[in-house]
Write a protein that holds these residues in place. Structure first.
Motif, mmCIF file in Angstrom:
data_model
loop_
_atom_site.group_PDB
_atom_site.id
_atom_site.type_symbol
_atom_site.label_atom_id
_atom_site.label_comp_id
_atom_site.label_asym_id
_atom_site.label_seq_id
_atom_site.Cartn_x
_atom_site.Cartn_y
_atom_site.Cartn_z
ATOM 1 N N PRO A 115 49.091 -21.745 6.934
ATOM 2 C CA PRO A 115 48.159 -20.444 6.857
ATOM 3 C C PRO A 115 46.930 -20.600 6.506
ATOM 4 N N SER A 116 46.434 -21.456 5.615
ATOM 5 C CA SER A 116 44.970 -21.972 5.298
ATOM 6 C C SER A 116 44.298 -22.338 6.569
ATOM 7 N N ARG A 173 50.264 -13.728 2.657
ATOM 8 C CA ARG A 173 50.250 -14.841 2.138
ATOM 9 C C ARG A 173 50.456 -15.727 3.197
ATOM 10 N N THR A 174 51.034 -15.686 4.088
ATOM 11 C CA THR A 174 51.531 -16.617 5.037
ATOM 12 C C THR A 174 50.701 -16.568 6.369
ATOM 13 N N GLN A 175 50.206 -15.248 6.764
ATOM 14 C CA GLN A 175 49.503 -14.819 8.175
ATOM 15 C C GLN A 175 50.165 -15.275 9.217
ATOM 16 N N LEU A 176 51.744 -15.480 9.004
ATOM 17 C CA LEU A 176 52.648 -15.516 10.120
ATOM 18 C C LEU A 176 53.539 -14.511 10.557
ATOM 19 N N GLU A 209 57.886 -15.335 0.087
ATOM 20 C CA GLU A 209 56.554 -15.158 0.663
ATOM 21 C C GLU A 209 56.027 -13.703 0.857
ATOM 22 N N ASP A 210 56.845 -12.863 0.140
ATOM 23 C CA ASP A 210 56.188 -11.410 0.126
ATOM 24 C C ASP A 210 55.925 -10.604 1.668
ATOM 25 N N TYR A 211 57.264 -10.760 2.338
ATOM 26 C CA TYR A 211 57.052 -10.189 3.816
ATOM 27 C C TYR A 211 57.422 -8.723 3.614
#
Length: 639
Positions: free
Chosen positions: A598-599, A48-51, A124-126
């Motif tokens: 993230p986008s 969801r965050t790509q971080l 953030e679903d990590y």
């Protein structure tokens, strides 16, 4: 005969992706009973965050001394920060329930800020990624297969997801997985009599649980008691106040028939291989069927054209007709901006050589996932060293196009595409730095990449450009007139944008199924290791790009438009436009990204992928069209 069968068997093993032919990259570790098996943490990730974040960016229990593993370039670029953990796991030694932190008689207290951060990461679903003996932890997902009702209770298909969820949401409440039940599988190695048996770790699973502090019943010795499944309450994290909890774990060992050389099969065969076979068969049938039809049409038409053009008694009638021979005096006229064109094509050659070697070596099993970061490290170094080939082809083409400033052309080749890539990555890296993510490339690594660029790639490009520029230019079969021929008005379907849309469909159709798995590996932290399929798709992509480029340049020359240099390069890369459209579709339908950064990261890195794919396919199509044009004009008689 038997030698051929053996090679065929090896090929099938490569294509299947499961590895008896497995080159692990590391030597197996033999454990004896009660030997320590170190559990290390890699990072925290979220689609969801790509971080990615470091493991200890959250208030987990820490060992007495934190030790980070020395990472290679690929691991750093992936955001891996491998660090030791306080888990005490010993070979074939069971543990029912043990408190993790050094607080045997009291709970861990999370401050308000720590509770907010923990709740935010859960929202953030990590996922948490751990490794044991270099094997990543996986969470088992069981579901019944489509069999008869009486067989459902007996047999189950098992799937895994990488890592384990940090926690879960229930309404507006956050719950943390604070108890980890490790299940480690070992394979007993054959030893001689009177020798202590040795074991090898072949699978690493975890069952995460959320258990309330009071239900764990910890004692002063650091031991705890797990409640029954029906009588436990989950551990809630309230982000508005301090929270008390216990981090606990248990260890269970099971013997397995899986051998060490095949232990990655569980992780590498998570995707359905039949889908890949369907993709390959579909691509081969469609591409070669359509390409065969187009080739037959062109070959028959060309033979007729060449036969007519070579009739000595009918020259005047032929010259009155329209056709590709009429532009023979202008077809090799140098285009505008020859330096930029040759530079882009040189970068395309550099990419082509790098991708071909990486896929082929990976297909042989040399870039195993057990060698973390090896694929990306190899790709970076290969791109630098392939600069000599990119410079050679760019230099020779630049001289063919009547260029004279070879030093400036070499500098443009060495800096144009890499400069765009570095600039975009630097801007994105600034945003990642602002989020304190482990995905941010450290400053020393960035300096090292710059040193590789200017210390390896740039000199090699200059070296290749020098020899390419000194070599005899490509021999064009016809002379170029001094006065350019007037180009007739073109029909609407000869517009370059229409050509991009038409030419991009076939190559994209040959690879879009494989593109889904590649995107899943990049953006959803999945393993991708079916490089045998990818190699076949790459070959099909090269064939389809070459075929469609030849068709498009033939139609353009028949319309008496000799400005084919740039147009062929742009049109041949038309499949990159469809890759961009697919990336937008994937973003909207497959990913759950809603925040700005993230986008931005997704579309920034996607733009680099599309640019690289455009250079690759454009270069393939350009050289195919160039060889075709030289071939057909060498076959006709020109007065």
């Amino acid at each position: 005969m038997w030698e051929r069968l053996r090679y065929l068997l090896l090929l099938l093993l490569w294509l299947h992706g499961t590895d008896s032919f497995y080159v692990p990259g590391v030597a197996p570790i033999n454990f004896h009973w009660n030997d320590p098996v170190e559990i290390k943490a890699v990072k925290l990730t979220s689609s969801r965050t790509q971080l990615p974040y470091e493991y200890y960016s959250l208030p987990f229990c820490q060992p007495t001394e934190i030790t980070y593993k020395a990472e290679n370039l690929g691991e750093v670029l992936r955001g891996d920060r491998i660090v030791n953990t306080p888990f005490q796991v010993f070979m074939n030694v069971e543990k029912k329930c043990e408190v993790l932190c050094n607080f045997p008689n009291k709970a861990v207290t999370l401050t308000v800020d720590q509770s907010k951060l923990m709740a935010e990461r859960i929202r953030e679903d990590y996922y948490v990624h751990l490794i044991a003996d270099n094997l990543p932890v996986a969470t088992r997902l069981e579901f019944y297969s489509n069999r008869e009702e009486e067989d459902k209770k007996k047999e189950k298909d098992v799937q895994f997801e990488h890592g384990y969820r940090l926690g879960f949401l229930d309404g507006n409440k956050f719950y943390l997985h604070n108890h980890l039940s490790f299940i480690l599988y070992y394979h007993r190695e054959d030893v001689e009599e009177n020798q202590e048996p040795t074991y090898r770790v072949v699978r690493f699973e975890v069952i995460p649980q959320s258990i309330k502090l009071e239900d764990l019943k910890a004692d002063d010795k650091g031991m705890c008691t797990l409640p029954e499944a029906t009588g436990s309450a989950p551990q809630e994290i309230d982000p508005t106040k301090e929270n008390q909890l216990l981090f606990t774990y248990s260890v269970h060992w099971e013997e397995s028939d899986i051998k060490w050389a095949s232990r990655w099969d569980t992780y590498l065969t998570m995707s359905d291989v039949q889908i890949h076979w369907f993709s390959i068969i579909n691509s081969v049938v469609v591409v070669f069927f359509l390409s065969g039809i187009l080739s037959m049409i062109i070959i028959r038409t060309l033979r007729k054209d060449i036969a007519n053009y070579n009739k000595e008694d009918d020259i005047e009638d032929t010259m009155e007709e329209s056709g590709w021979k009429l532009v023979h005096g202008d077809v090799f006229r140098p285009p505008q901006y020859p330096m930029i064109l040759s530079s882009l094509l040189g970068s395309g050659i550099q990419l082509f050589c790098m991708i071909l070697i990486v896929i082929f070596v990976a297909m042989l099993g040399m870039l195993s996932p057990s060698s973390r970061g090896a694929l990306m490290t190899t790709a970076c170094f290969l791109f630098m060293f392939m600069g000599v080939f990119g410079g050679f082809f760019a230099g020779r083409l630049y001289r063919t196009l009547k260029g004279h400033r070879w030093k400036k052309g070499a500098f443009c080749t060495a800096t144009l595409y890499p400069g765009v890539v570095f600039g975009i990555c630097f801007v994105l890296n600034c945003f990642i730095w602002g989020k304190h993510s482990s995905g941010a490339v450290p400053f020393p690594t960035m300096v090292a990449l710059l040193c590789m660029w200017f210390g390896i790639s740039l000199p090699l490009v200059y070296l290749g450009y020098y020899f390419g520029f000194r070599k005899q230019p490509y021999d064009n079969p016809v002379r170029t007139n001094q006065i350019p021929r007037q180009i007739p008005e073109q029909r609407w379907y000869m517009n370059k944008f229409v050509g991009i849309l038409m030419a991009g469909i076939l190559p994209f159709g040959a690879m879009f199924i494989e593109l889904f798995f590649i995107f899943s590996a990049i953006w959803e932290n999945q393993f991708y290791y079916l490089f045998g399929f990818l190699f076949l798709v790459f070959i099909i992509l090269v064939v389809s790009c070459s075929q469609i480029s030849i068709v498009m340049v033939y139609f353009q020359l028949c319309a008496e438009d000799y400005r084919w240099w740039w147009r062929t390069f742009l049109v041949s890369g038309g499949s990159a436009f469809y890759v961009l459209i697919y990336a937008v579709f994937y973003f909207v339908n497959k990913l759950d990204i809603v925040e700005f950064i993230p986008s931005l990261l997704y579309f920034g890195y996607t733009a680099l992928m599309v640019l690289s794919f455009w250079l690759l396919t454009g270069t393939i199509g350009f050289y195919a069209a160039y060889m075709f044009v030289r071939k057909i004009y060498a076959a006709v008689k020109i007065d």
